[in-house]
Design an enzyme around this catalytic site. Structure first.
Site, PDB file in Angstrom:
ATOM      1  N   GLU A 105     -26.777 -36.992  75.651  1.00  0.00           N
ATOM      2  CA  GLU A 105     -28.147 -36.487  75.704  1.00  0.00           C
ATOM      3  C   GLU A 105     -28.175 -35.151  74.986  1.00  0.00           C
ATOM      4  O   GLU A 105     -27.209 -34.377  75.073  1.00  0.00           O
ATOM      5  CB  GLU A 105     -28.569 -36.304  77.162  1.00  0.00           C
ATOM      6  CG  GLU A 105     -29.886 -35.586  77.361  1.00  0.00           C
ATOM      7  CD  GLU A 105     -30.124 -35.280  78.825  1.00  0.00           C
ATOM      8  OE1 GLU A 105     -29.604 -36.012  79.684  1.00  0.00           O
ATOM      9  OE2 GLU A 105     -30.815 -34.292  79.113  1.00  0.00           O
ATOM     10  N   GLU A 146     -35.589 -26.841  76.762  1.00  0.00           N
ATOM     11  CA  GLU A 146     -36.115 -26.927  78.115  1.00  0.00           C
ATOM     12  C   GLU A 146     -36.534 -25.529  78.548  1.00  0.00           C
ATOM     13  O   GLU A 146     -35.932 -24.519  78.151  1.00  0.00           O
ATOM     14  CB  GLU A 146     -35.073 -27.460  79.094  1.00  0.00           C
ATOM     15  CG  GLU A 146     -34.784 -28.932  78.953  1.00  0.00           C
ATOM     16  CD  GLU A 146     -33.823 -29.409  80.009  1.00  0.00           C
ATOM     17  OE1 GLU A 146     -34.270 -30.097  80.937  1.00  0.00           O
ATOM     18  OE2 GLU A 146     -32.622 -29.092  79.901  1.00  0.00           O
TER      19      GLU A 146
END
Length: 319
Positions: free
Chosen positions: A199, A204
């Site tokens: 991933e 974020e």
């Protein structure tokens, strides 16, 4: 964004040929996850990012002027092979899929494809989180768009100019998961594609860390143990105050994260990672706005709705 802790512009023939060389269809299922990047149901992630760097000039304004054209080549020899400028009146269903439901991380939002949760406004894609009763016990609604099964990405540069929301409990993300989930499910002794399939969290943000941007790769190590190598960049002003350019530069040997041109994480992605090479395979894109959950602080409904605004997303394919 599953561990810790997405109108396709018509491609010119040359750009389409380039894209097809690095794209593949994902025949796997949607697997739910938990935390700051893609994680299948039952997996957990931990960590708070790595070393903190400083810097990061802000980008200003909302919608930008006309951008580069498909087929344009940047100074590193990479070709613009896919771009979403969000200048059309509606989100193109030929480009984007929707995640639906309470998907991962113990979050409070029910992902919907209702126009009030996802729309185009003044040249921005807007993902809106709303405090309202939702199916399956959700107390908010929001949106998560993906290119799963439509478009995959590999080596090159992925960049997005975005303005994150700053309300309590906001957890927006711009990230990648493996297109070929069945491959990794079959390889893993626990029959789980995550974290073996990898991933890449390009960006974020969680509202309680209002000056910090997180960039994190996730992978498997030590016989099914989750590993990550996240770092943060501390901006001079709160991240939610303005638009910023979030990007990765991805090669067979490394992935580098930057915000507004300031590089802050350099990851050796060559592997192997528990015998796998997840960062050598194509991945699909996700943009979503989560509300509280396993990492973000508890949301205050009185501060909602909150908007995650995306001016553009561009993929520059490696030569």
């Amino acid at each position: 964004m599953l561990s810790r802790t997405a109108s396709l512009i018509s491609l010119a023939a040359s750009a389409l040929a380039l894209l097809s060389a690095c794209s593949s269809s994902d025949s796997g299922g949607d697997g739910a996850g938990t935390g700051a990047g893609g994680l299948s149901t039952g997996s957990t992630g931990s960590g708070t990012g790595g070393a903190t760097a400083t810097g990061g000039a802000t980008a200003t304004g909302g919608a930008t002027a006309a951008g580069p054209k498909l087929g344009d080549v940047d100074t590193s020899g990479r070709t613009l092979a896919w771009a979403q400028e969000f200048n059309e009146p509606n989100i193109d269903p030929a480009v984007w899929n929707n995640e639906i439901g309470l998907v991962r991380n113990g979050e409070s939002q029910y992902y919907s494809k209702h126009p009030r949760n996802q729309f185009i406004d003044k040249g921005d894609l807007v993902l809106r989180a709303i405090a309202e009763s939702a199916p399956d016990g959700g107390t908010f609604t929001s949106a998560s768009l993906t290119t799963e099964g439509i478009t995959s990405f590999s080596y090159g540069r992925l960049e997005g100019r975005m303005k994150v929301p700053g309300g309590t409990g906001c957890w927006p993300a711009f990230w990648l998961l493996p297109s070929n989930k069945p491959k990794y499910t079959a390889m893993d002794r626990n029959q789980s594609w995550w974290p073996l399939g990898g991933e890449i969290d390009i960006m974020e943000f969680v509202s309680q860390d209002d000056y910090l941007v997180y960039g994190t790769p996730h992978y498997q190590q030590n016989d099914a143990t989750h590993g990550e190598a996240g770092k943060t960049l501390k901006l001079a002003t709160p991240v939610a105050n303005d638009y910023h350019l979030f990007a990765i530069d991805w090669t067979p040997a490394s992935i580098r994260w930057s915000v507004d041109g300031v590089y802050y994480n350099d990851f050796d992605s060559a592997g192997p990672f528990d015998g796998a090479h997840p960062f050598q395979d194509p991945m699909y894109l996700i943009v979503n706005l989560a509300v509280d959950g396993s990492w973000a602080e508890t949301a205050n409904p009185a501060e909602y709705p909150q908007d995650f605004r995306i001016d553009y997303i561009r993929y520059w394919a490696a030569p």
